[in-house]
Design a protein around this motif. Structure first.
Motif, PDB file in Angstrom:
ATOM      1  N   UNK A  14      -0.253  99.615 -57.361  1.00  0.00           N
ATOM      2  CA  UNK A  14      -0.886 100.985 -56.972  1.00  0.00           C
ATOM      3  C   UNK A  14       0.272 101.963 -57.328  1.00  0.00           C
ATOM      4  N   UNK A  15      -0.220 103.342 -57.528  1.00  0.00           N
ATOM      5  CA  UNK A  15       0.691 104.191 -57.802  1.00  0.00           C
ATOM      6  C   UNK A  15       1.188 104.634 -56.481  1.00  0.00           C
ATOM      7  N   UNK A  16       2.405 104.907 -56.280  1.00  0.00           N
ATOM      8  CA  UNK A  16       3.209 105.170 -54.940  1.00  0.00           C
ATOM      9  C   UNK A  16       3.149 106.703 -54.954  1.00  0.00           C
ATOM     10  N   UNK A  17       2.953 107.470 -55.762  1.00  0.00           N
ATOM     11  CA  UNK A  17       2.716 108.885 -55.764  1.00  0.00           C
ATOM     12  C   UNK A  17       4.018 109.703 -55.983  1.00  0.00           C
ATOM     13  N   UNK A  18       5.228 109.199 -56.773  1.00  0.00           N
ATOM     14  CA  UNK A  18       6.329 109.809 -56.981  1.00  0.00           C
ATOM     15  C   UNK A  18       5.962 110.910 -58.109  1.00  0.00           C
ATOM     16  N   UNK A  19       6.268 112.120 -57.733  1.00  0.00           N
ATOM     17  CA  UNK A  19       6.411 113.285 -58.452  1.00  0.00           C
ATOM     18  C   UNK A  19       7.645 113.519 -59.311  1.00  0.00           C
ATOM     19  N   UNK A  20       8.834 112.990 -58.845  1.00  0.00           N
ATOM     20  CA  UNK A  20      10.136 113.312 -59.336  1.00  0.00           C
ATOM     21  C   UNK A  20      11.042 112.318 -58.531  1.00  0.00           C
ATOM     22  N   UNK A  21      12.072 112.295 -59.318  1.00  0.00           N
ATOM     23  CA  UNK A  21      13.254 111.420 -58.740  1.00  0.00           C
ATOM     24  C   UNK A  21      14.020 112.176 -57.608  1.00  0.00           C
ATOM     25  N   UNK A  22      13.884 113.361 -57.435  1.00  0.00           N
ATOM     26  CA  UNK A  22      14.427 114.442 -56.609  1.00  0.00           C
ATOM     27  C   UNK A  22      13.876 114.550 -55.114  1.00  0.00           C
ATOM     28  N   UNK A  23      12.628 114.256 -55.044  1.00  0.00           N
ATOM     29  CA  UNK A  23      11.731 114.402 -53.932  1.00  0.00           C
ATOM     30  C   UNK A  23      11.114 112.963 -53.644  1.00  0.00           C
ATOM     31  N   UNK A  28       0.058 110.956 -47.391  1.00  0.00           N
ATOM     32  CA  UNK A  28      -1.296 111.555 -47.193  1.00  0.00           C
ATOM     33  C   UNK A  28      -2.198 110.624 -46.311  1.00  0.00           C
ATOM     34  N   UNK A  29      -2.650 111.696 -45.175  1.00  0.00           N
ATOM     35  CA  UNK A  29      -3.496 110.822 -44.472  1.00  0.00           C
ATOM     36  C   UNK A  29      -4.676 110.346 -44.977  1.00  0.00           C
ATOM     37  N   UNK A  30      -5.058 108.978 -44.724  1.00  0.00           N
ATOM     38  CA  UNK A  30      -6.521 108.333 -45.207  1.00  0.00           C
ATOM     39  C   UNK A  30      -6.331 107.786 -46.392  1.00  0.00           C
ATOM     40  N   UNK A  31      -5.227 108.026 -47.098  1.00  0.00           N
ATOM     41  CA  UNK A  31      -4.892 107.620 -48.564  1.00  0.00           C
ATOM     42  C   UNK A  31      -4.509 106.116 -48.391  1.00  0.00           C
ATOM     43  N   UNK A  45      -1.974  99.912 -46.662  1.00  0.00           N
ATOM     44  CA  UNK A  45      -1.466 100.906 -45.677  1.00  0.00           C
ATOM     45  C   UNK A  45      -2.552 101.926 -45.701  1.00  0.00           C
ATOM     46  N   UNK A  46      -2.939 102.351 -44.677  1.00  0.00           N
ATOM     47  CA  UNK A  46      -3.653 103.919 -44.691  1.00  0.00           C
ATOM     48  C   UNK A  46      -3.079 104.677 -43.375  1.00  0.00           C
ATOM     49  N   UNK A  47      -2.573 105.785 -43.565  1.00  0.00           N
ATOM     50  CA  UNK A  47      -2.280 106.509 -42.441  1.00  0.00           C
ATOM     51  C   UNK A  47      -3.109 107.386 -41.995  1.00  0.00           C
ATOM     52  N   UNK A  48      -3.101 107.088 -40.535  1.00  0.00           N
ATOM     53  CA  UNK A  48      -4.102 108.044 -39.710  1.00  0.00           C
ATOM     54  C   UNK A  48      -3.186 109.257 -39.145  1.00  0.00           C
ATOM     55  N   UNK A  49      -2.240 109.028 -38.834  1.00  0.00           N
ATOM     56  CA  UNK A  49      -1.204 110.174 -38.326  1.00  0.00           C
ATOM     57  C   UNK A  49       0.119 110.097 -38.959  1.00  0.00           C
ATOM     58  N   UNK A  50       0.388 111.178 -39.646  1.00  0.00           N
ATOM     59  CA  UNK A  50       1.920 111.412 -40.364  1.00  0.00           C
ATOM     60  C   UNK A  50       2.862 111.277 -39.250  1.00  0.00           C
ATOM     61  N   UNK A  51       4.090 110.658 -39.621  1.00  0.00           N
ATOM     62  CA  UNK A  51       5.092 110.387 -38.720  1.00  0.00           C
ATOM     63  C   UNK A  51       6.121 111.581 -39.174  1.00  0.00           C
ATOM     64  N   UNK A  52       7.270 111.655 -38.171  1.00  0.00           N
ATOM     65  CA  UNK A  52       8.242 112.797 -38.473  1.00  0.00           C
ATOM     66  C   UNK A  52       9.319 112.138 -39.301  1.00  0.00           C
ATOM     67  N   UNK A  53      10.083 113.023 -39.687  1.00  0.00           N
ATOM     68  CA  UNK A  53      11.402 112.927 -40.615  1.00  0.00           C
ATOM     69  C   UNK A  53      11.359 112.035 -41.864  1.00  0.00           C
TER      70      UNK A  53
END
Length: 185
Positions: A14-23, A28-31, A45-53
């Motif tokens: 699967x594509x982990x969604x990296x846009x660049x090496x710097x960030x 994403x919720x529900x992805x 893994x499907x996120x229901x609530x995004x964590x902090x930090x």
């Protein structure tokens, strides 16, 4: 027709969604994202609530989690109400490697549903889906544990300490004496 799984096919990654090496990638919720792929199972893994930090626990860390096993695919945060927090050390628990790798992807206070696809070989030797298991988890907190020698004999538990009372030139003996003198004042 059965879906055939092949762990050697590049498109199974699967594509982990990296846009660049710097960030880091944005959560994403529900992805649904793939956490692990082994010959006879896949973990998503499907996120229901995004964590902090940005921090996430690592191997040997003591994690405090809410966990509901054998839940449905559409489980929600409310399903964790009434569950008691459990403490487990990543890499040293009875859940197995899938648990460690899954929890290591979570941030503090994140809630996610993990789906474990158990595979089996059919009569033609192809891998096909046997069953799916759903686990709802919330990472409440963790304490960093370090394996000092790398042999699991000496583990160091890191706790938050205030360093405002330390001075650069003080040895441990000087510090104890100074703190005792300050306490008498």
């Amino acid at each position: 027709m059965e879906k055939i799984y092949d762990s050697d096919i590049a498109s199974d990654v699967s594509d982990m969604g990296f846009q660049s090496d710097k960030e880091p990638p944005k959560d994403k919720v529900m992805k649904k994202i793939k956490v692990q792929r082994l010959p006879l199972y896949r973990i998503y893994k499907r996120i229901i609530q995004i964590g902090s930090g940005l921090e996430k626990p690592a191997k040997y860390d003591e994690v405090q989690i809410l966990l509901k096993q054998n839940c449905s695919e559409d489980a929600s945060i409310e399903d964790l109400q009434g569950e008691s927090p459990i403490l487990k050390n990543l890499g040293l628990n009875d859940y197995g490697e899938w648990f460690d790798l899954s929890i290591e992807t979570m941030k503090r206070n994140e809630v996610a549903i993990f789906s474990i696809e158990h595979l089996k070989e059919n009569e033609h030797g192809n891998k096909v889906l046997d069953r799916v298991e759903y686990i709802l988890a919330q990472l409440l907190n963790w304490t960093t544990i370090i394996d000092v020698d790398g042999d699991l004999n000496y583990m160091k538990k890191l706790i938050a300490v205030s360093y405002t009372h330390l001075r650069a030139h003080e040895t441990p003996e000087h510090l104890v004496c100074r703190l005792l003198l300050e306490k008498k004042k």
